[in-house]
Design an enzyme around this catalytic site. Sequence first.
Site, PDB file in Angstrom:
ATOM      1  N   ASP A 344      32.391  41.652  49.206  1.00 16.97           N
ATOM      2  CA  ASP A 344      33.649  40.950  48.936  1.00 16.97           C
ATOM      3  C   ASP A 344      33.489  39.904  47.846  1.00 16.97           C
ATOM      4  OD1 ASP A 344      31.999  39.360  50.625  1.00 16.97           O
ATOM      5  OD2 ASP A 344      33.716  38.072  51.043  1.00 16.97           O
ATOM      6  N   GLU A 345      34.603  39.480  47.311  1.00 15.87           N
ATOM      7  CA  GLU A 345      34.727  38.321  46.410  1.00 15.87           C
ATOM      8  C   GLU A 345      33.695  38.307  45.279  1.00 15.87           C
ATOM      9  OE1 GLU A 345      36.672  34.866  49.140  1.00 15.87           O
ATOM     10  OE2 GLU A 345      34.521  35.154  49.384  1.00 15.87           O
ATOM     11  N   VAL A 346      33.606  39.382  44.538  1.00 14.99           N
ATOM     12  CA  VAL A 346      32.675  39.443  43.407  1.00 14.99           C
ATOM     13  C   VAL A 346      33.363  38.877  42.173  1.00 14.99           C
ATOM     14  CG1 VAL A 346      31.221  40.920  41.993  1.00 14.99           C
ATOM     15  CG2 VAL A 346      31.589  41.481  44.408  1.00 14.99           C
TER      16      VAL A 346
END
Length: 597
Positions: A344-346
């Site tokens: 997630d959240e790259v």
Amino acid sequence: MTTALRFSLLLLCVSFSRGFLNDLFDEEEQAERVVQASKYGSLWPLPQKVQLSEVSFKLNGVSFKISDAKESTAGQSCSLLKDAYRRYYEYMFGSFKRQEGRKSRRAGPSDVTELQVWITSSESDCDSFPSVASDESYELTVDQPYAVLKAPKVWGALHGLETFSQLVYEDENGTKSINSTTISDFPRFAHRGILLDSSRHFLPIKVLLANLETMAMNKFNVFHWHIVDDPSFPYLSRTFPQLSQQGAYHPYTHVYTPSDVKMVIEFGRLRGIRVIPEFDTPGHTQSWGKGQKDLLTPCYSGSKPSGTFGPVNPILNTTYDFMSQFFKEVSTVFPDAYIHLGGDEVNFSCWKSNPDIQKFMEQQGFGQDFTKLESFYIQKLLDIVATTQKGYMIWQEVFDNGVKLKADTVVHVWINSRANDEMAKVTGAGYTTILSAPWYLDYISYAQDWQKYYKVEPLNFNGNKQQYQSEMANITSSGYQTLLSTPWYLNRISYGQDWKGHYQADPQDFQGTDEQKKLVIGGEACLWGEYVDATNLTPRLWPRASAVAERLWSAKEVTDINDAFNRLSVHRCRMVERGIPAEPLFSSYCPREYRGV
């Protein structure tokens, strides 16, 4: 200003504030100041089928015992059950040492003298680890002279012991009693989890074990251990010890050694709880890079390196060599069939700044679509983990980016504003998913934010009711299993009884066929650690997580919020009596208050 005048003004301010807050509560809230007795006593979560009688039997700690039934397949060698017998005896009657000092007496005609535990399957699972397919059902009959607890496997017996202990009550003279009861019980969902974050703040083993104990009291069966993240890398790897030596807050005091991890896993197993670790990549990996050279992507400022680093470098072969060795170790340390791989959240800004990354993107034909580069990395990682014979769970972004996933993949939905569409897409594509976005309990705010939370319709959490339902429908229509977490981010706290919103959110409340509903295998309550450490984790989590526990265990029709308040208030006091500093639901007292450390 004189001291007397300042003091008078202070009293005036305090009185005004207190009166103002009281006026904000509506009549329903005021009515809940007094806990009313529920017809189900203090059972939590409520069993599937309960028949309670007014016929009462006495229990005496000297004469009462918990033992294996003669027909049980578990036998005397089952240490899991023997440990549970001791634990629940002490919950009900205190320690053995105190009981040994009392003079024995003959059981009276109105006594229940024994609880016989009967494991009915040929394979008891006594020496096994729990899994998503474990049979957790049980039947409990309380009668005189003894009670019988029947379960196909030890996992159901553990839940039945907890239920039996909840049926015991005490009068003003300290006499223990239990009513004639018949219960047939099983969980509504197979995956009932708690996520704890031990990277943002290190959580001592004692705190983790205390919460595993409390999870068992609430019939949770999955500990999702978000063990590492950007701030720190407390997992001590035998293969790469430099990861924690350089990445932990402290290389000796703030790490989880192999023996620590083994202790947590075994402690959970003895309580029917799976331990699923999460090692999130390619983002959330700043702590990884401190101990593993060239693992992270160098960021650039113009034509020169800036000295900072971004996500995992996806273009180097050494990256995948490292991941192969690391996850091979992880797969042997953690026995569960699943590993959470994050995803997630790259943040793509560092990748965009790096000339080597740009060149690789051009060679691969990715253009400027960095989600394709992320998918390139994730696909290779999934292939690596697949060789370890493990299944994997991933955050929803991996699914969004079109990565090819195995049929048994669990997709964990968490993004609050997109949760509804996300759950629908993931399950619609046939993958298992977990929803956590609305249950981040670490989010707090100043002033009276409780008012907006109090007025929110639970199934329209943060105004996303339609999105939420659409998401679940889309995911399941594609044939994937799904887990719900969006409404259960417990790090988001507020003034008032926010447990009600968690209680009324239902994973299957969306438009879909019966087959789609079956693909919802449960959910997780998440407590992220930005503002949580050993000092406040337990009271922030409990009993708010208990509301999620009943939603995931009990029948869909169990929705009476007033009855839930009455039972949960007593259940909260029971946790307090057992040494768990669970916070109060409202103005109240417990017969045995928390005694502190």
